[in-house]
Design an enzyme around this catalytic site. Structure first.
Site, PDB file in Angstrom:
ATOM      1  N   CYS A 116      58.818  17.714  17.358  1.00 27.94           N
ATOM      2  CA  CYS A 116      58.792  16.302  17.761  1.00 27.94           C
ATOM      3  C   CYS A 116      60.119  15.838  18.358  1.00 27.94           C
ATOM      4  CB  CYS A 116      58.390  15.429  16.586  1.00 27.94           C
ATOM      5  SG  CYS A 116      56.731  15.832  16.027  1.00 27.94           S
ATOM      6  N   HIS A 257      60.198   8.245  18.174  1.00 31.83           N
ATOM      7  CA  HIS A 257      59.062   9.168  18.093  1.00 31.83           C
ATOM      8  C   HIS A 257      57.946   8.489  17.303  1.00 31.83           C
ATOM      9  CE1 HIS A 257      56.610  12.590  17.415  1.00 31.83           C
ATOM     10  NE2 HIS A 257      56.899  12.687  16.129  1.00 31.83           N
ATOM     11  N   ASN A 287      50.201  10.947  17.241  1.00 28.13           N
ATOM     12  CA  ASN A 287      51.435  11.719  17.408  1.00 28.13           C
ATOM     13  C   ASN A 287      51.199  12.825  18.446  1.00 28.13           C
ATOM     14  OD1 ASN A 287      53.671  13.361  17.176  1.00 28.13           O
ATOM     15  ND2 ASN A 287      53.632  13.480  14.946  1.00 28.13           N
TER      16      ASN A 287
HETATM   17  O1  UT7 Z   1      55.974  14.218  13.867  1.00 30.43           O
HETATM   18  C1  UT7 Z   1      56.225  15.247  12.970  1.00 30.43           C
HETATM   19  C2  UT7 Z   1      56.653  14.688  11.714  1.00 30.43           C
HETATM   20  N1  UT7 Z   1      55.523  14.300  10.904  1.00 30.43           N
HETATM   21  C3  UT7 Z   1      55.595  13.179  10.252  1.00 30.43           C
HETATM   22  O2  UT7 Z   1      56.539  12.432  10.423  1.00 30.43           O
HETATM   23  C4  UT7 Z   1      54.519  12.885   9.245  1.00 30.43           C
HETATM   24  C5  UT7 Z   1      55.162  12.309   8.013  1.00 30.43           C
HETATM   25  N2  UT7 Z   1      54.205  12.067   6.927  1.00 30.43           N
HETATM   26  C6  UT7 Z   1      53.287  11.081   7.000  1.00 30.43           C
HETATM   27  O3  UT7 Z   1      53.182  10.397   8.009  1.00 30.43           O
HETATM   28  C7  UT7 Z   1      52.482  10.786   5.766  1.00 30.43           C
HETATM   29  O4  UT7 Z   1      52.968  11.525   4.690  1.00 30.43           O
HETATM   30  C8  UT7 Z   1      50.959  11.093   5.937  1.00 30.43           C
HETATM   31  C9  UT7 Z   1      50.322  10.085   6.873  1.00 30.43           C
HETATM   32  C10 UT7 Z   1      50.762  12.501   6.480  1.00 30.43           C
HETATM   33  C11 UT7 Z   1      50.233  10.966   4.592  1.00 30.43           C
HETATM   34  O5  UT7 Z   1      50.452   9.665   4.042  1.00 30.43           O
HETATM   35  P1  UT7 Z   1      50.937   9.503   2.539  1.00 30.43           P
HETATM   36  O6  UT7 Z   1      50.979   8.056   2.277  1.00 30.43           O
HETATM   37  O7  UT7 Z   1      52.192  10.289   2.387  1.00 30.43           O
HETATM   38  O8  UT7 Z   1      49.726  10.133   1.758  1.00 30.43           O
HETATM   39  P2  UT7 Z   1      49.687  11.395   0.770  1.00 30.43           P
HETATM   40  O9  UT7 Z   1      49.822  12.663   1.554  1.00 30.43           O
HETATM   41  O10 UT7 Z   1      50.625  11.166  -0.372  1.00 30.43           O
HETATM   42  O11 UT7 Z   1      48.212  11.273   0.229  1.00 30.43           O
HETATM   43  C12 UT7 Z   1      47.781  10.125  -0.495  1.00 30.43           C
HETATM   44  C13 UT7 Z   1      46.319  10.272  -0.763  1.00 30.43           C
HETATM   45  C14 UT7 Z   1      45.925  11.633  -1.306  1.00 30.43           C
HETATM   46  O12 UT7 Z   1      44.853  11.431  -2.246  1.00 30.43           O
HETATM   47  P3  UT7 Z   1      45.185  11.431  -3.825  1.00 30.43           P
HETATM   48  O13 UT7 Z   1      45.777  12.779  -4.116  1.00 30.43           O
HETATM   49  O14 UT7 Z   1      46.143  10.310  -4.042  1.00 30.43           O
HETATM   50  O15 UT7 Z   1      43.823  11.216  -4.422  1.00 30.43           O
HETATM   51  C15 UT7 Z   1      45.350  12.348  -0.114  1.00 30.43           C
HETATM   52  O16 UT7 Z   1      44.407  13.337  -0.449  1.00 30.43           O
HETATM   53  O17 UT7 Z   1      45.578  10.107   0.463  1.00 30.43           O
HETATM   54  C16 UT7 Z   1      44.682  11.217   0.624  1.00 30.43           C
HETATM   55  N3  UT7 Z   1      44.514  11.446   2.050  1.00 30.43           N
HETATM   56  C17 UT7 Z   1      43.550  10.864   2.775  1.00 30.43           C
HETATM   57  N4  UT7 Z   1      42.587   9.991   2.440  1.00 30.43           N
HETATM   58  C18 UT7 Z   1      41.772   9.565   3.433  1.00 30.43           C
HETATM   59  C19 UT7 Z   1      45.275  12.241   2.865  1.00 30.43           C
HETATM   60  N5  UT7 Z   1      44.781  12.169   4.103  1.00 30.43           N
HETATM   61  C20 UT7 Z   1      43.733  11.331   4.084  1.00 30.43           C
HETATM   62  C21 UT7 Z   1      42.839  10.850   5.064  1.00 30.43           C
HETATM   63  N6  UT7 Z   1      41.881   9.985   4.695  1.00 30.43           N
HETATM   64  N7  UT7 Z   1      42.921  11.227   6.339  1.00 30.43           N
END
Ligand code: UT7
Length: 331
Positions: A116, A257, A287
């Site tokens: 990125c 970004h 992204n």
């Molecule tokens: O450009 C390259 C660099 N990349 C980034 O900068 C990405 C950085 N990370 C992020 O943007 C975020 O961490 C994400 C958007 C990927 C995830 O958001 P989060 O608030 O960190 O969520 P999480 O991974 O902690 O997951 C929270 C919950 C989980 O469920 P439980 O374990 O709490 O029951 C996931 O399974 O959300 C669930 N989850 C979803 N639910 C519905 C993860 N993806 C989804 C989804 N739909 N698509």
């Protein structure tokens, strides 16, 4: 000390494929919801390629639009630097494919891999050749077909990415006051395990087993990447402003970004940047990795938000980890 490069961005163009994948479409593919995607990422829709369309095709189209807009002939280009993590193939370089598609017969070039942050690294490298006076016109392109390495059964990653490309023309700066005023880039390889594609390289060449284990897809520890991105976006942009004796108030535009709206908002709050000075288009494209910053510049120009003399901050954090930031006086 500021690292000035005597080169300027003299033109910007972009390309996103016409096909749109909405959050409603994704709801039918994986266990997710429009509400989750919008509140957690800020993304409403993203553009995706049809099969057979690769990074070189999108990058060449962005470049063709740029050359037409500037009235520059392909033969006038000296150098092509392409940032991508989704090259058409491991070799030849995407830059060679684009050079051939454009008919840029005099240009040499190469690909650069910094995920990125790739576009900002490529912009720095391309600008150095122009700033040194050995090259007059460099094309810097960011192009990624992220859908080619995304597992559309993994809800944690498939909602985040889209396909897109952007291209800028680099020419010599006409005065000390314009062009690339400063940049800061750094890498932290200890973060490599948090965002990577394990299969398909020399460590795990493609086999039935690597494919069965889905090693040819993006693997990400989202929360770890999120924390690193927020911290470094804030630290690096503050540092770059400070060492140039500037504050957020001096900036006319910030083009970050576009990985997650919450990362962008955290940085906005820390730097005290009003909405009017912040470029956000993640809602429409998701992204696009190396595509986000040139597409952000293109949209800012189309919206009449970028003018000659404006101070612009570009910044990104990506897989590696890689961090990039560039301060530009728009010419
Ligand atoms: O450009 C390259 C660099 N990349 C980034 O900068 C990405 C950085 N990370 C992020 O943007 C975020 O961490 C994400 C958007 C990927 C995830 O958001 P989060 O608030 O960190 O969520 P999480 O991974 O902690 O997951 C929270 C919950 C989980 O469920 P439980 O374990 O709490 O029951 C996931 O399974 O959300 C669930 N989850 C979803 N639910 C519905 C993860 N993806 C989804 C989804 N739909 N698509």
């Amino acid at each position: 000390m500021a690292r000035r490069i005597a080169a300027k961005i003299s033109g910007v163009a972009g390309y996103v494929p016409p096909r749109v994948l909405t959050n409603a479409d994704l709801e039918k593919m994986v266990d997710t919801s429009d509400e989750w995607i919008v509140t957690r990422t800020g993304i409403h829709e993203r553009h995706i390629v049809d099969s057979g369309v690769a990074a070189s095709h999108m990058g060449a189209e962005a470049a063709r639009r740029l050359l037409a807009q500037k009235g520059v002939a392909p033969e006038e280009i000296d150098l092509i630097v392409v940032a991508t993590v989704t090259p058409d193939m491991l070799f030849p370089a995407t830059a060679c494919l684009i050079q051939n598609e454009l008919g840029a017969k005099r240009a040499w070039g190469f690909d650069l891999s910094a995920a990125c942050s790739g576009f900002l690294y490529a912009l720095t490298v391309g600008s150095q050749f122009v700033g040194a006076g050995t090259h007059r016109k460099a094309l810097v392109i960011g192009s990624d077909v992220m859908t080619s390495i995304i597992d559309f059964s993994d809800r944690a990653t498939c909602v985040l990415f889209g396909d897109g490309a952007g291209a800028v023309l680099i020419e010599p700066a006409e005065s000390e006051a314009e062009g690339i005023l400063d940049f800061h880039h750094d890498i932290d390889g200890s973060g490599g395990c948090n965002l990577f594609m394990p299969g398909g390289g020399s460590l795990h060449p493609p086999t039935h087993e690597t494919v069965d284990k889905k090693m040819h897809y993006v693997h990400q520890d989202g929360p770890q990447v999120f924390k690193y991105a927020v911290r470094r976006m804030c630290e690096v942009s503050s540092m770059l402003l400070e060492r140039n004796g500037l504050t957020g108030e001096d900036l006319a535009l910030v083009v970050p970004h576009q990985a997650n709206l919450r990362i962008i908002r955290a940085m906005q709050e820390r730097l005290g940047i009003p909405d009017s000075k912040l470029m956000i288009n993640i809602d429409r494209y998701g992204n696009t990795t190396a595509g986000t910053i040139p597409l952000g510049l293109r949209d800012a120009i189309q919206q009449g938000r970028l003018h000659r003399g404006d101070l612009v901050l570009l910044m990104a954090v990506g897989a590696g980890f890689t961090t990039g930031s560039i301060l530009v006086r728009w010419a």
